[in-house]
Design an enzyme around this catalytic site. Structure first.
Site, PDB file in Angstrom:
ATOM      1  N   GLY A  47       0.857  -1.202   0.000  1.00 30.15           N
ATOM      2  CA  GLY A  47       0.000   0.000   0.000  1.00 30.15           C
ATOM      3  C   GLY A  47       0.881   1.235   0.000  1.00 30.15           C
ATOM      4  O   GLY A  47       0.721   2.151   0.796  1.00 30.15           O
ATOM      5  N   GLY A  51      -0.960   8.248   0.555  1.00 29.81           N
ATOM      6  CA  GLY A  51      -1.303   8.329   1.975  1.00 29.81           C
ATOM      7  C   GLY A  51      -0.181   7.924   2.921  1.00 29.81           C
ATOM      8  O   GLY A  51       0.991   8.274   2.716  1.00 29.81           O
ATOM      9  N   GLU A  74      -2.389   0.471  -8.899  1.00 27.91           N
ATOM     10  CA  GLU A  74      -2.602   1.764  -9.561  1.00 27.91           C
ATOM     11  C   GLU A  74      -2.791   1.591 -11.064  1.00 27.91           C
ATOM     12  O   GLU A  74      -2.316   0.619 -11.649  1.00 27.91           O
ATOM     13  CB  GLU A  74      -1.409   2.696  -9.287  1.00 27.91           C
ATOM     14  CG  GLU A  74      -1.175   3.009  -7.814  1.00 27.91           C
ATOM     15  CD  GLU A  74      -2.271   3.854  -7.159  1.00 27.91           C
ATOM     16  OE1 GLU A  74      -3.092   4.451  -7.893  1.00 27.91           O
ATOM     17  OE2 GLU A  74      -2.300   3.899  -5.925  1.00 27.91           O
ATOM     18  N   VAL A 138      -2.645  -0.978   3.279  1.00 26.69           N
ATOM     19  CA  VAL A 138      -3.635  -1.122   2.211  1.00 26.69           C
ATOM     20  C   VAL A 138      -4.985  -0.564   2.668  1.00 26.69           C
ATOM     21  O   VAL A 138      -5.416  -0.834   3.783  1.00 26.69           O
ATOM     22  CB  VAL A 138      -3.790  -2.611   1.815  1.00 26.69           C
ATOM     23  CG1 VAL A 138      -4.907  -2.783   0.797  1.00 26.69           C
ATOM     24  CG2 VAL A 138      -2.476  -3.160   1.278  1.00 26.69           C
ATOM     25  N   ALA A 139      -5.628   0.224   1.837  1.00 27.59           N
ATOM     26  CA  ALA A 139      -7.015   0.645   2.075  1.00 27.59           C
ATOM     27  C   ALA A 139      -7.768   0.375   0.785  1.00 27.59           C
ATOM     28  O   ALA A 139      -7.403   0.888  -0.271  1.00 27.59           O
ATOM     29  CB  ALA A 139      -7.084   2.128   2.442  1.00 27.59           C
ATOM     30  N   TYR A 224      -7.308   3.535  13.333  1.00 30.34           N
ATOM     31  CA  TYR A 224      -7.862   4.829  13.712  1.00 30.34           C
ATOM     32  C   TYR A 224      -8.850   4.627  14.848  1.00 30.34           C
ATOM     33  O   TYR A 224      -9.520   3.598  14.912  1.00 30.34           O
ATOM     34  CB  TYR A 224      -8.545   5.503  12.516  1.00 30.34           C
ATOM     35  CG  TYR A 224      -9.079   6.865  12.856  1.00 30.34           C
ATOM     36  CD1 TYR A 224      -8.202   7.905  13.165  1.00 30.34           C
ATOM     37  CD2 TYR A 224     -10.446   7.108  12.931  1.00 30.34           C
ATOM     38  CE1 TYR A 224      -8.684   9.161  13.519  1.00 30.34           C
ATOM     39  CE2 TYR A 224     -10.934   8.360  13.277  1.00 30.34           C
ATOM     40  CZ  TYR A 224     -10.051   9.376  13.570  1.00 30.34           C
ATOM     41  OH  TYR A 224     -10.535  10.606  13.932  1.00 30.34           O
ATOM     42  N   TYR A 234     -17.669   5.273  12.742  1.00 33.45           N
ATOM     43  CA  TYR A 234     -16.301   4.775  12.587  1.00 33.45           C
ATOM     44  C   TYR A 234     -15.985   3.655  13.587  1.00 33.45           C
ATOM     45  O   TYR A 234     -16.162   2.478  13.294  1.00 33.45           O
ATOM     46  CB  TYR A 234     -15.242   5.907  12.632  1.00 33.45           C
ATOM     47  CG  TYR A 234     -13.947   5.409  12.010  1.00 33.45           C
ATOM     48  CD1 TYR A 234     -13.627   5.680  10.689  1.00 33.45           C
ATOM     49  CD2 TYR A 234     -13.100   4.552  12.731  1.00 33.45           C
ATOM     50  CE1 TYR A 234     -12.495   5.127  10.105  1.00 33.45           C
ATOM     51  CE2 TYR A 234     -11.974   4.001  12.156  1.00 33.45           C
ATOM     52  CZ  TYR A 234     -11.677   4.291  10.847  1.00 33.45           C
ATOM     53  OH  TYR A 234     -10.566   3.740  10.267  1.00 33.45           O
ATOM     54  N   LEU A 272      -6.838  12.166   8.561  1.00 31.42           N
ATOM     55  CA  LEU A 272      -6.279  13.007   7.509  1.00 31.42           C
ATOM     56  C   LEU A 272      -7.053  12.805   6.217  1.00 31.42           C
ATOM     57  O   LEU A 272      -7.689  11.770   6.016  1.00 31.42           O
ATOM     58  CB  LEU A 272      -4.821  12.608   7.266  1.00 31.42           C
ATOM     59  CG  LEU A 272      -3.833  13.198   8.253  1.00 31.42           C
ATOM     60  CD1 LEU A 272      -2.470  12.563   8.071  1.00 31.42           C
ATOM     61  CD2 LEU A 272      -3.731  14.704   8.058  1.00 31.42           C
ATOM     62  N   THR A 274      -7.340  11.578   2.848  1.00 31.43           N
ATOM     63  CA  THR A 274      -6.727  10.670   1.871  1.00 31.43           C
ATOM     64  C   THR A 274      -7.867  10.163   0.992  1.00 31.43           C
ATOM     65  O   THR A 274      -9.036  10.434   1.264  1.00 31.43           O
ATOM     66  CB  THR A 274      -6.032   9.456   2.527  1.00 31.43           C
ATOM     67  OG1 THR A 274      -7.024   8.659   3.171  1.00 31.43           O
ATOM     68  CG2 THR A 274      -4.961   9.854   3.520  1.00 31.43           C
TER      69      THR A 274
HETATM   70  P1  NAI Z   1      -4.787   5.469   0.734  1.00 31.87           P
HETATM   71  O1  NAI Z   1      -6.039   5.275  -0.047  1.00 31.87           O
HETATM   72  O2  NAI Z   1      -4.055   6.746   0.588  1.00 31.87           O
HETATM   73  O3  NAI Z   1      -3.741   4.293   0.415  1.00 31.87           O
HETATM   74  C1  NAI Z   1      -4.134   3.002   0.101  1.00 31.87           C
HETATM   75  C2  NAI Z   1      -2.983   2.236  -0.537  1.00 31.87           C
HETATM   76  O4  NAI Z   1      -3.416   0.876  -0.728  1.00 31.87           O
HETATM   77  C3  NAI Z   1      -2.557   2.732  -1.926  1.00 31.87           C
HETATM   78  O5  NAI Z   1      -1.167   2.612  -2.050  1.00 31.87           O
HETATM   79  C4  NAI Z   1      -3.243   1.745  -2.872  1.00 31.87           C
HETATM   80  O6  NAI Z   1      -2.590   1.587  -4.123  1.00 31.87           O
HETATM   81  C5  NAI Z   1      -3.130   0.481  -2.058  1.00 31.87           C
HETATM   82  N1  NAI Z   1      -4.084  -0.551  -2.429  1.00 31.87           N
HETATM   83  C6  NAI Z   1      -5.443  -0.499  -2.417  1.00 31.87           C
HETATM   84  N2  NAI Z   1      -5.951  -1.687  -2.827  1.00 31.87           N
HETATM   85  C7  NAI Z   1      -4.893  -2.489  -3.098  1.00 31.87           C
HETATM   86  C8  NAI Z   1      -4.750  -3.822  -3.559  1.00 31.87           C
HETATM   87  N3  NAI Z   1      -5.812  -4.595  -3.795  1.00 31.87           N
HETATM   88  N4  NAI Z   1      -3.504  -4.301  -3.749  1.00 31.87           N
HETATM   89  C9  NAI Z   1      -2.400  -3.530  -3.530  1.00 31.87           C
HETATM   90  N5  NAI Z   1      -2.481  -2.283  -3.059  1.00 31.87           N
HETATM   91  C10 NAI Z   1      -3.708  -1.767  -2.856  1.00 31.87           C
HETATM   92  O7  NAI Z   1      -5.200   5.195   2.252  1.00 31.87           O
HETATM   93  P2  NAI Z   1      -4.609   5.647   3.657  1.00 31.87           P
HETATM   94  O8  NAI Z   1      -5.544   6.633   4.234  1.00 31.87           O
HETATM   95  O9  NAI Z   1      -3.159   5.944   3.585  1.00 31.87           O
HETATM   96  O10 NAI Z   1      -4.858   4.294   4.480  1.00 31.87           O
HETATM   97  C11 NAI Z   1      -3.848   3.403   4.844  1.00 31.87           C
HETATM   98  C12 NAI Z   1      -4.186   2.811   6.195  1.00 31.87           C
HETATM   99  O11 NAI Z   1      -4.188   3.857   7.173  1.00 31.87           O
HETATM  100  C13 NAI Z   1      -5.579   2.169   6.260  1.00 31.87           C
HETATM  101  O12 NAI Z   1      -5.512   1.020   7.074  1.00 31.87           O
HETATM  102  C14 NAI Z   1      -6.409   3.244   6.946  1.00 31.87           C
HETATM  103  O13 NAI Z   1      -7.549   2.725   7.595  1.00 31.87           O
HETATM  104  C15 NAI Z   1      -5.384   3.768   7.930  1.00 31.87           C
HETATM  105  N6  NAI Z   1      -5.685   5.075   8.533  1.00 31.87           N
HETATM  106  C16 NAI Z   1      -6.128   6.129   7.779  1.00 31.87           C
HETATM  107  C17 NAI Z   1      -6.448   7.334   8.382  1.00 31.87           C
HETATM  108  C18 NAI Z   1      -6.934   8.501   7.583  1.00 31.87           C
HETATM  109  O14 NAI Z   1      -7.471   9.449   8.175  1.00 31.87           O
HETATM  110  N7  NAI Z   1      -6.752   8.527   6.278  1.00 31.87           N
HETATM  111  C19 NAI Z   1      -6.304   7.529   9.843  1.00 31.87           C
HETATM  112  C20 NAI Z   1      -5.749   6.387  10.524  1.00 31.87           C
HETATM  113  C21 NAI Z   1      -5.483   5.199   9.888  1.00 31.87           C
HETATM  114 NA    NA Z   2      -1.325   4.018   2.214  1.00 33.55          NA
END
Ligand code: NAI
Ligand code: NA
Length: 396
Positions: A47, A51, A74, A138-139, A224, A234, A272, A274
């Site tokens: 991932g 983000g 991507e 991963v999200a 989170y 949430y 944040l 994202t």
């Molecule tokens: P994001 O959407 O920016 O990043 C997701 C990443 O996962 C990307 O690199 C995407 O290419 C990859 N991805 C998605 N599906 C995939 C797949 N099938 N195979 C390979 N890669 C895949 O999300 P973000 O916000 O950085 O989230 C990452 C983690 O952080 C999650 O667990 C989220 O719940 C957690 N988090 C997010 C917060 C927020 O406010 N955004 C706060 C606290 C935790």
């Molecule tokens: Na990420």
């Protein structure tokens, strides 16, 4: 081509290569400005393209000179059709890393599949031998379980009863009431199957079985919590059940890693903007108020500031890793401060379409949203034509 944002609800269908590149350069410069971290040397980030995952990769590479291997899902560019933002982010990161003499390669594909796990293991064996840190960031809205072939879709719903509260359409600033019907048992199971810990565990088991985890290896996934305000949708909703599962998985992975003297952590991060979080109802209004309060107090952070603090002040201090009573690392400490939450709660009660522009940081939200896709980034000449056909230097 000249690339402009094409927004549909909470996604943007286009991305700007130069804007994404500038975002990456800004994050690299931030990490360099904070000085070296005695951190990991060979890092796998699952991932890795946007983000928190991208910020973790940048912190590993430019904070502690680590070799990094990224996995992401991507869309590549086509003539006349820009790639997704994570593609351009990764292209920029790997160009910068390789120029700095750092190993940087990546795999684009479904991290949930066995095939991608095998491909990544092959790359580690060929190039790195073993890794000493695995970030799981991963999200995704869906996951196909490789063993059952079943595709699960996650939902963002309350559990037990319907939930009604304010939300904002961040494009036009309209604050309205939203009601969300409660999840079914099946909704809960599906959301846990997508965003819970199962795939993280499958990764670590596969890496361990292939002997590509170094002694003392760490693995970290992100969670989170948030305030009472957002709890129904949430932390006490379907996604919260998935996070409960993820957190429980950390201790089960730690058991798996015992003979290697390794350890799994969950880090609780700050809310944040994202791609993942803009899709959650109610959260954008909360974030716009939170940003206002935290910026006023000088304690606002983005993904890169959060990851810098995670590495330097939590994971790699040469001492024990500080955690809460449930074993979780907390870098949401500033968000969750009592004074911050008290202010957010009182702004929340007052927020209307008319008052939000003064009460909240809607502009900050919007800017961050456009920045995700490489738009509205300072120093980028958007009126100039750019080549959309950017290649990722380390794409394996
Ligand atoms: P994001 O959407 O920016 O990043 C997701 C990443 O996962 C990307 O690199 C995407 O290419 C990859 N991805 C998605 N599906 C995939 C797949 N099938 N195979 C390979 N890669 C895949 O999300 P973000 O916000 O950085 O989230 C990452 C983690 O952080 C999650 O667990 C989220 O719940 C957690 N988090 C997010 C917060 C927020 O406010 N955004 C706060 C606290 C935790
Ligand atoms: Na990420």
């Amino acid at each position: 081509m000249i690339i402009e944002p094409k927004v549909r609800g909470f996604i943007c269908l286009t991305a700007h290569p130069k804007g994404c590149e500038q975002n990456v350069v800004n994050q690299i410069q931030y990490i360099q400005s904070k000085g070296p971290i005695e951190g990991p040397k060979k890092v796998l980030v699952i991932g890795a393209s946007t983000g928190f995952g991208l910020a973790s990769r940048i912190t590993s590479a430019f904070g502690s000179q680590a070799a990094t291997l990224g996995v992401y899902f991507e869309k590549p560019p086509q003539p006349g059709k820009p790639a997704s933002a994570g593609w351009y982010n990764t292209a920029a990161f790997e160009a910068q890393a390789q120029e700095a003499g750092l190993y940087a390669k990546s795999v684009n594909g479904d991290a949930f599949s066995n095939e991608i796990k095998e491909k990544v293991i092959g790359l580690i064996q060929a190039d790195l031998g073993q890794v000493d840190l695995v970030i799981y960031s991963v999200a995704s809205p869906r996951r196909t379980n490789p063993n059952t072939g079943i595709t699960h879709n996650s939902v963002l719903k309350p559990i037990g009863q319907s939930f009604t509260n304010k939300t904002v359409n961040f494009h036009n600033g309209v604050v309205s009431e939203i009601s969300i019907e409660p999840a079914t048992e099946e909704d809960i199971e599906n959301t846990v199957a997508v965003m819970g810990g199962e795939d993280w565990k499958l990764w670590i088991e596969a890496l361990k079985a292939a002997d590509v985890l170094a002694p003392g290896a760490l693995t970290v996934a992100y969670s989170y919590i948030g305030p009472a305000l957002t709890e129904p949708v949430y932390r006490k909703g379907t996604i919260g059940r998935a996070k409960d599962d993820l957190e429980a998985t950390a201790s089960s992975i730690t058991d798996t890693l015992k003979d290697l003297d390794g350890k799994a952590y969950v880090s609780v991060n700050k809310a944040l903007v994202t791609q993942a979080s803009s899709a959650i109802p109610v959260i954008p209004l909360y974030i716009s108020l939170l940003y206002k309060v935290m910026k006023e107090q000088g304690i606002h952070e983005g993904c890169i500031e959060q990851m810098q603090r995670l590495f330097q002040q939590r994971l790699y201090t040469n001492g024990t890793v500080p955690t809460d009573e449930k074993g979780r690392i907390r870098i949401d400490d500033w968000e969750m401060r009592e004074d911050v939450q008290a202010q957010v709660a009182s702004l929340w009660a007052e927020a209307t379409t008319e008052s939000l522009p003064q009460l909240g940081d809607l502009e900050g939200y919007k800017t961050d949203f456009f920045n995700l896709f490489g738009f509205e980034v300072g120093g980028v000449a958007y009126e100039t034509s750019v080549d959309e056909m950017v290649e990722i230097p380390g794409l394996a």
